[in-house]
Design an enzyme around this catalytic site. Structure first.
Site, PDB file in Angstrom:
ATOM      1  N   GLY A  47      49.744  -2.833 -33.893  1.00 11.12           N
ATOM      2  CA  GLY A  47      48.597  -3.702 -33.625  1.00 11.12           C
ATOM      3  C   GLY A  47      47.342  -3.233 -34.353  1.00 11.12           C
ATOM      4  O   GLY A  47      47.013  -2.054 -34.333  1.00 11.12           O
ATOM      5  N   ASN A  70      53.706   2.183 -21.014  1.00 13.70           N
ATOM      6  CA  ASN A  70      52.754   2.729 -21.992  1.00 13.70           C
ATOM      7  C   ASN A  70      51.375   2.150 -21.767  1.00 13.70           C
ATOM      8  O   ASN A  70      51.227   1.001 -21.338  1.00 13.70           O
ATOM      9  CB  ASN A  70      53.236   2.480 -23.429  1.00 13.70           C
ATOM     10  CG  ASN A  70      52.678   1.196 -24.014  1.00 13.70           C
ATOM     11  OD1 ASN A  70      51.552   1.151 -24.508  1.00 13.70           O
ATOM     12  ND2 ASN A  70      53.462   0.123 -23.936  1.00 13.70           N
ATOM     13  N   ILE A  72      48.834   2.770 -24.395  1.00 11.63           N
ATOM     14  CA  ILE A  72      48.271   3.296 -25.647  1.00 11.63           C
ATOM     15  C   ILE A  72      46.852   2.742 -25.839  1.00 11.63           C
ATOM     16  O   ILE A  72      45.952   3.446 -26.270  1.00 11.63           O
ATOM     17  CB  ILE A  72      49.153   2.920 -26.858  1.00 11.63           C
ATOM     18  CG1 ILE A  72      50.613   3.366 -26.648  1.00 11.63           C
ATOM     19  CG2 ILE A  72      48.580   3.472 -28.158  1.00 11.63           C
ATOM     20  CD1 ILE A  72      50.871   4.839 -26.579  1.00 11.63           C
ATOM     21  N   CYS A 131      48.084  -8.069 -24.574  1.00 12.69           N
ATOM     22  CA  CYS A 131      48.124  -6.623 -24.323  1.00 12.69           C
ATOM     23  C   CYS A 131      47.544  -6.313 -22.947  1.00 12.69           C
ATOM     24  O   CYS A 131      46.377  -6.618 -22.675  1.00 12.69           O
ATOM     25  CB  CYS A 131      47.345  -5.856 -25.381  1.00 12.69           C
ATOM     26  SG  CYS A 131      47.463  -4.080 -25.106  1.00 12.69           S
ATOM     27  N   THR A 194      54.655  -6.573 -22.884  1.00 14.53           N
ATOM     28  CA  THR A 194      55.067  -5.737 -21.743  1.00 14.53           C
ATOM     29  C   THR A 194      54.623  -6.327 -20.400  1.00 14.53           C
ATOM     30  O   THR A 194      53.685  -7.119 -20.323  1.00 14.53           O
ATOM     31  CB  THR A 194      54.470  -4.330 -21.894  1.00 14.53           C
ATOM     32  OG1 THR A 194      53.063  -4.456 -22.052  1.00 14.53           O
ATOM     33  CG2 THR A 194      55.068  -3.600 -23.075  1.00 14.53           C
TER      34      THR A 194
HETATM   35  C1  LIG Z   1      54.259   2.217 -27.250  1.00  9.81           C
HETATM   36  C2  LIG Z   1      54.136   0.715 -27.373  1.00  9.81           C
HETATM   37  C3  LIG Z   1      53.083   0.164 -28.112  1.00  9.81           C
HETATM   38  C4  LIG Z   1      52.958  -1.228 -28.229  1.00  9.81           C
HETATM   39  N1  LIG Z   1      51.925  -1.745 -28.974  1.00  9.81           N
HETATM   40  C5  LIG Z   1      51.839  -3.095 -29.145  1.00  9.81           C
HETATM   41  C6  LIG Z   1      50.830  -3.657 -29.979  1.00  9.81           C
HETATM   42  O1  LIG Z   1      50.038  -2.949 -30.607  1.00  9.81           O
HETATM   43  N2  LIG Z   1      50.766  -5.017 -30.089  1.00  9.81           N
HETATM   44  C7  LIG Z   1      51.657  -5.842 -29.439  1.00  9.81           C
HETATM   45  O2  LIG Z   1      51.559  -7.065 -29.572  1.00  9.81           O
HETATM   46  N3  LIG Z   1      52.643  -5.334 -28.661  1.00  9.81           N
HETATM   47  C8  LIG Z   1      52.763  -3.990 -28.504  1.00  9.81           C
HETATM   48  N4  LIG Z   1      53.766  -3.465 -27.723  1.00  9.81           N
HETATM   49  C9  LIG Z   1      54.747  -4.382 -27.074  1.00  9.81           C
HETATM   50  C10 LIG Z   1      56.031  -4.483 -27.901  1.00  9.81           C
HETATM   51  O3  LIG Z   1      55.783  -4.988 -29.189  1.00  9.81           O
HETATM   52  C11 LIG Z   1      57.082  -5.389 -27.186  1.00  9.81           C
HETATM   53  O4  LIG Z   1      56.549  -6.679 -27.033  1.00  9.81           O
HETATM   54  C12 LIG Z   1      57.464  -4.862 -25.822  1.00  9.81           C
HETATM   55  O5  LIG Z   1      57.525  -3.449 -25.819  1.00  9.81           O
HETATM   56  C13 LIG Z   1      58.808  -5.414 -25.340  1.00  9.81           C
HETATM   57  O6  LIG Z   1      59.873  -5.037 -26.201  1.00  9.81           O
HETATM   58  P1  LIG Z   1      60.789  -3.722 -25.961  1.00  9.81           P
HETATM   59  O7  LIG Z   1      61.206  -3.745 -24.529  1.00  9.81           O
HETATM   60  O8  LIG Z   1      61.923  -3.862 -26.921  1.00  9.81           O
HETATM   61  O9  LIG Z   1      59.924  -2.543 -26.284  1.00  9.81           O
HETATM   62  C14 LIG Z   1      53.908  -2.076 -27.594  1.00  9.81           C
HETATM   63  C15 LIG Z   1      54.971  -1.515 -26.859  1.00  9.81           C
HETATM   64  C16 LIG Z   1      55.101  -0.145 -26.749  1.00  9.81           C
HETATM   65  C17 LIG Z   1      56.260   0.419 -25.973  1.00  9.81           C
END
Ligand SMILES: Cc1cc2nc3c(=O)[nH]c(=O)nc-3n(C[C@H](O)[C@H](O)[C@H](O)COP(=O)(O)O)c2cc1C
Length: 305
Positions: A47, A70, A72, A131, A194
């Site tokens: 992001g 998370n 972050i 987010c 998330t």
């Molecule tokens: C450590 C971390 C950082 C993330 N940073 C972003 C981000 O900057 N922008 C965004 O749109 N989603 C962000 N996400 C969400 C992920 O892109 C994704 O939508 C979400 O984790 C669900 O997928 P997953 O279960 O496969 O991780 C982040 C997720 C994690 C775990």
């Protein structure tokens, strides 16, 4: 004969349906010694915001059963760094670069879109209005259909780049936000971001995360994500990138059968840096095994059974 894997996501041509979930794959180099980046259908980068961001106080990650929390807080070096340092590296590879953008205000999103429009090598934008880890912007835009539409209109008014809108599951009706985003001109949708959650350290008698609450991801959220894709596919005619807990090809196929045209691997990258490739190979094997000639034949297929 090999099955056709190419998909088009709102104007972005991907040679296969597998991409990365923003924030879990850095800007690419972090994974280049594990996989051939050229094999990805696209990369969705970390992001990016107008100014560099420090992110939230630590601790920022907690493990939970079948997932992580998370907080972050969109730590990133800012869009100028991305353009000057990260993008030139990615231009060495044959893959569309999708830039995930976030803002504190609607104007921030518009400025980011206008700036990225000027740069060669950006295939599209993923607009993060979902987010849960930031005070301003973020979920504030994604939880209200009208605010979501306002952001999408501002981005579309500032760029001709394909615009993918990333939706939050932390809402009463994800379909309403998807419909309003579509009306406002979105070219595609990403779902899901998330789920808002928290963990408490019982020994220290206080929340674990420095930011108290965080976003839950990983296999724990997959049923919620598949449900969201299923619901949105039925009501909104836009291509969907599905994500949330994809670890294996079978997980990814659930999303595709529910209606996703492409899938993104997120948290799984932290456990297995080759997860994207295993998902890609497994999708191809499935198509061969069941006699399909083209990935498009199975998009949304579970609705037709
Ligand atoms: C450590 C971390 C950082 C993330 N940073 C972003 C981000 O900057 N922008 C965004 O749109 N989603 C962000 N996400 C969400 C992920 O892109 C994704 O939508 C979400 O984790 C669900 O997928 P997953 O279960 O496969 O991780 C982040 C997720 C994690 C775990």
């Amino acid at each position: 004969m090999k099955p056709k894997l190419a998909v088009n996501i709102g104007g972005i041509n991907m040679k296969n349906p597998v991409t990365t979930a923003s924030g879990t794959f850095g800007f690419g180099p972090e994974y280049a010694s594990y996989i051939d980046l050229n094999r990805l259908g696209a990369i969705v980068v970390k992001g990016t915001t107008l100014k560099p961001r420090q992110g939230n106080p630590t601790p920022r990650i907690v493990e939970t059963p079948a997932g992580i929390l998370n907080a972050i807080g969109l730590q990133n070096p800012g869009v100028d760094y991305f353009i000057e340092k990260a993008l030139p590296y990615l231009s060495n590879f044959d893959l569309p670069v999708i830039v995930n953008i976030s803002g504190d205000t609607v104007a921030d999103y518009a400025k980011l879109a206008a700036k990225l429009e000027q740069v060669e090598g950006v295939a599209g934008l993923e607009v993060n209005i979902s987010c849960p880890n930031v005070k301003k912007g973020g979920l504030q835009f994604g939880s209200d259909p009208e605010s979501a539409a306002e952001v999408v209109r501002a981005v579309k008014g500032s760029t001709n780049l394909p615009t993918i809108v990333k939706l939050s599951p932390n809402v009463t009706s994800i379909v309403k936000v998807a419909e309003k985003s579509a009306e406002a001109g979105a070219d595609a949708l990403s779902l899901i971001n998330t789920l808002l959650g928290m963990a408490i350290d019982v020994k220290r008698c206080r929340p674990v995360l420095g930011n108290v609450m965080g976003g839950l991801s990983g296999p724990a959220v997959r049923p919620v994500a598949v449900r969201a894709v299923w619901q949105v596919y039925k009501e909104v005619e836009l291509p969907i990138i599905g994500m949330g807990g994809i670890v294996t090809a079978e997980d990814a196929l659930e999303f595709i059968l529910a209606g996703a045209s492409a899938v993104a691997v997120g948290t799984a990258n932290f456990i297995n840096p080759r997860a994207t490739m295993e998902v890609l190979d497994g999708i191809e094997d499935y198509l061969i095994q069941y006699g399909y000639n083209d990935i498009k034949e199975i998009v949304g297929a579970a609705h037709r059974r």
